[in-house]
Scaffold this motif. Structure first.
Motif, short mmCIF file in Angstrom:
data_model
loop_
_atom_site.label_atom_id
_atom_site.label_comp_id
_atom_site.label_asym_id
_atom_site.label_seq_id
_atom_site.Cartn_x
_atom_site.Cartn_y
_atom_site.Cartn_z
N ILE A 7 -8.60 5.72 3.29
CA ILE A 7 -7.75 4.94 4.18
C ILE A 7 -6.44 5.68 4.44
CG2 ILE A 7 -6.41 2.81 4.37
CD1 ILE A 7 -8.72 1.45 2.80
N VAL A 10 -7.05 8.75 6.77
CA VAL A 10 -7.27 8.37 8.17
C VAL A 10 -5.98 7.89 8.83
CG1 VAL A 10 -8.49 6.71 9.64
CG2 VAL A 10 -9.71 7.92 7.85
N SER A 11 -5.15 7.19 8.07
CA SER A 11 -3.91 6.66 8.66
C SER A 11 -2.78 7.68 8.67
CB SER A 11 -3.47 5.40 7.90
OG SER A 11 -3.09 5.74 6.58
N HIS A 12 -3.04 8.90 8.19
CA HIS A 12 -2.05 9.99 8.19
C HIS A 12 -0.80 9.62 7.41
CE1 HIS A 12 -4.57 12.02 11.06
NE2 HIS A 12 -4.53 10.97 11.86
N ALA A 13 -0.97 8.95 6.30
CA ALA A 13 0.17 8.56 5.47
C ALA A 13 0.74 9.78 4.75
CB ALA A 13 -0.25 7.51 4.45
N SER A 18 0.34 7.95 -0.40
CA SER A 18 -1.04 8.03 -0.87
C SER A 18 -1.12 8.02 -2.40
CB SER A 18 -1.71 9.30 -0.34
OG SER A 18 -1.74 9.31 1.05
N ASP A 71 -14.21 -1.19 6.71
CA ASP A 71 -13.41 0.02 6.87
C ASP A 71 -14.24 1.29 6.89
OD1 ASP A 71 -10.76 1.27 7.09
OD2 ASP A 71 -11.32 2.16 5.18
N ARG A 75 -15.71 3.72 10.26
CA ARG A 75 -15.19 5.09 10.31
C ARG A 75 -16.34 6.09 10.39
NH1 ARG A 75 -10.40 3.79 11.67
NH2 ARG A 75 -9.03 3.01 10.08
#
Length: 106
Positions: A7, A10-13, A18, A71, A75
């Motif tokens: 997650i 994918v969300s580019h955190a 992370s 989720d 994806r």
């Protein structure tokens, strides 16, 4: 851990977010284990033996199924690689076959 990492990826955190989410997941896993142990010790007169563990297993399985269907599977379907959904389907089929084989031995 895999779900959280997926997650966050994918969300580019940011990396710190992370790592923080992964540490929080690890801490909640330990807290959940302790909670089930304590409930199992103090529920002697309220529930039959093993009920607390059965409830905990059902809750964790439901959580896994929820995350997988809401989720991870969407994806996988978004990917351009056409083999990834086939591999996921084969993994589900292997799980189903192993469940059938194990149910005959118990």
């Amino acid at each position: 851990g895999f779900t959280i990492a997926s997650i966050m990826y994918v969300s580019h955190a940011r990396r710190t977010v992370s790592v923080g989410a992964t540490v929080l997941l690890a801490a909640s896993s330990i807290a959940g284990t302790l909670m089930i142990f304590i409930l199992d010790q103090y529920s002697a007169g309220l529930l039959r033996e093993g009920d607390v563990k059965s409830i905990a297993l059902a809750m964790s399985a439901g959580t896994f199924i929820h995350v997988a269907t809401t989720d991870l599977i969407p994806r996988v379907n978004e990917l351009q690689n056409k083999w990834t959904p086939v591999i996921v389907f084969l993994g589900v089929g292997l799980f189903w076959i192993s469940t059938l084989l194990l149910s005959h031995h118990h």
